[in-house]
Scaffold this active site. Structure first.
Site, short mmCIF file in Angstrom:
data_model
loop_
_atom_site.label_atom_id
_atom_site.label_comp_id
_atom_site.label_asym_id
_atom_site.label_seq_id
_atom_site.Cartn_x
_atom_site.Cartn_y
_atom_site.Cartn_z
N ASP A 1 0.80 -1.22 0.00
CA ASP A 1 0.00 0.00 0.00
C ASP A 1 0.84 1.27 0.00
O ASP A 1 2.02 1.27 0.35
CB ASP A 1 -0.97 0.02 1.18
CG ASP A 1 -0.25 -0.11 2.53
OD1 ASP A 1 0.77 -0.81 2.61
OD2 ASP A 1 -0.73 0.51 3.51
N GLU B 1 -0.57 -1.93 5.24
CA GLU B 1 0.37 -1.82 6.37
C GLU B 1 0.29 -0.46 7.04
O GLU B 1 0.46 -0.34 8.25
CB GLU B 1 1.81 -2.07 5.88
CG GLU B 1 2.83 -2.22 7.00
CD GLU B 1 3.30 -0.91 7.62
OE1 GLU B 1 3.55 -0.88 8.83
OE2 GLU B 1 3.40 0.10 6.89
N GLU B 2 0.00 0.58 6.24
CA GLU B 2 0.05 1.95 6.74
C GLU B 2 -1.21 2.30 7.54
O GLU B 2 -2.09 3.05 7.11
CB GLU B 2 0.22 2.94 5.57
CG GLU B 2 1.51 2.78 4.80
CD GLU B 2 2.72 3.31 5.58
OE1 GLU B 2 2.54 3.80 6.71
OE2 GLU B 2 3.84 3.24 5.03
N HIS C 1 8.27 8.70 4.22
CA HIS C 1 7.10 9.55 4.43
C HIS C 1 7.39 11.01 4.12
O HIS C 1 6.73 11.91 4.63
CB HIS C 1 6.55 9.39 5.86
CG HIS C 1 5.98 8.04 6.13
ND1 HIS C 1 4.86 7.85 6.92
CD2 HIS C 1 6.34 6.80 5.73
CE1 HIS C 1 4.56 6.56 7.00
NE2 HIS C 1 5.47 5.91 6.26
#
Length: 418
Positions: free
Chosen positions: A101, A158-159, A387
């Site tokens: 993702d 996962e996020e 990020h």
């Protein structure tokens, strides 16, 4: 030395390096088409298409909503060579995991493969993780130089969506009862050609804290007639920092960060609101410390609010557990990495991160290890941290990551000599 400059040994890497351009094109296509957790329809479709072209034995879709699992059988041994403790026959089976993702953030890169979707970006390198596992699948299906079954897990969400837990709850390990599972994440703070692991904590537990403060609104000029929740919030923000410094043992690690405050109306300078809300995160490695912090937050916030004539309600959510490598599997993963890049390029006591990772759910039910793959060239490609709106996965490390995946399979399940 290969053209990409990595000093890597062995036939596994040499073969995978031959299809490096295809892996790069695949990775960049995923980067241009990012999808959030449990929405990875295009990504999963591309993975399935690629796995079938690779010649894997089976492809299973829809596990944990958009998760994909592929299996590849090795050669050279009788079925059931490995057994459960109870003595029941069980095939040798090792799992490899990659997350798929992206993040809800805007990309500020300008290369041709930048995100084509507004407000979405592969800002953590999951596109690279997926490409590396597809590369391992191609090599393993082609050579089958192992004794057992490789289980390749392409995980959604996962996020922040706990996709690993969703796959487990959907029967992942009942359907594919692996003896161990391995995962890895790119790491811009480490140089390409290096691998880091730790036989113990790798990443922290991540918890969400919400503190609702109720006071009594009023006029800012007559504050004595009100119970100001903003003032209470300010005291709580300061006081909770004493929990780590005064309640947690110095040898333990913990972080409490209150990152958001919501109260009042910015257009109403003289109105004391009736309520305020704080939100933040707690990071720990030990369940004992985690429980201590939760208890002290409740006690401290309630007492502070009461002292001002207000009330405070703490809502504590345990999101991801700590990512704890099992000792034997961490040492094995380090040995495998060493066989590829040499002793001097493997960090066996990597400093844990206070970030979190939902591979932790898999490590709670299966032995295994989570590794970091260096990708940051000094002030160059791949050095922008995770990020960040200008982050990009360093394609130079794709063959090494794929070779590390494949070597874990070959060395965990070697073909026995006749």
């Amino acid at each position: 030395m290969p053209a990409h400059g990595l000093k890597v040994h062995g036939r596994v890497f040499a073969r995978i390096a031959e299809f490096h351009p295809e892996l790069t094109a695949f990775r960049r296509d995923l980067h241009a088409n990012p999808e959030l957790g449990f929405e990875e329809v295009y990504t999963a479709g591309r993975v399935v298409e690629s796995l079938k072209l690779c010649g894997v034995d089976e492809v299973h879709t829809g596990i944990g909503k958009t998760g994909v699992v592929a299996t590849i059988s090795g050669r050279g041994a009788r079925p059931g060579a490995a057994r459960l403790d109870q003595g029941a026959p069980m095939p040798r089976m090792i799992g490899l995991r990659a997350d798929m993702d992206a993040l809800p953030m805007t990309e500020h890169n300008d290369f041709p493969w930048r995100s084509g979707k507004a407000g979405l970006m592969h800002g953590c390198g999951h596109d690279g993780h997926t490409a590396m596992l597809v590369g391992a699948a191609r090599y393993l299906a082609e050579t089958r130089n192992f004794d057992g079954t490789a289980v390749l897990i392409f995980q959604p969400g996962e996020e922040g969506f706990a996709g690993a837990k969703a796959m487990i709850d959907d029967g992942l390990f009942e359907r594919f009862p692996v003896q161990a599972v391995y995962g890895m994440h790119n790491w811009p703070a480490m140089r390409p050609g290096t691998v880091g692991v730790n036989p113990g904590p790798m990443m922290a537990a991540a918890d969400r804290v919400t503190i609702d403060i109720t006071g009594r609104g009023g006029h800012g000029a007559h504050a004595y007639q009100a119970v100001d929740p903003v003032l209470v919030a300010a005291h709580i923000i300061t006081a909770v920092q004493s929990i780590v410094s005064r309640n947690v043992k110095p040898v333990d690690s913990a972080v409490i960060s209150l990152c958001g405050l919501e109260a009042g109306d910015m257009g109403a300078m003289s109105v004391i609101p009736g309520s305020a809300k704080l939100v933040g995160t707690v990071r720990t490695f030990s369940p004992v410390v985690q429980e201590l912090i939760e208890r002290r937050l409740n006690e401290l916030c309630s007492a502070i609010a009461l002292g001002f004539g207000a009330s405070a309600q703490v809502h504590y959510e345990r999101l991801y557990p700590a990512t704890i490598n099992t000792v034997a599997q961490a040492r094995f993963a380090a040995d495998v990495a060493q066989s590829l890049v040499g002793r001097e390029h493997v960090v066996r006591d990597l400093e844990p991160s206070m970030g979190a990772e939902d591979f932790s759910f898999m490590l709670r039910v299966k032995p295994g290890a989570y590794m970091r793959l260096g990708q940051g060239e000094e002030n160059g490609v791949g050095s922008c941290f995770l990020h960040n709106s200008r982050y990009d996965f360093n394609d130079a490390v794709l063959p090494l990551g794929a070779a590390l995946h494949a070597s874990l399979i070959e060395q965990a399940m070697p073909i026995s000599a006749v």
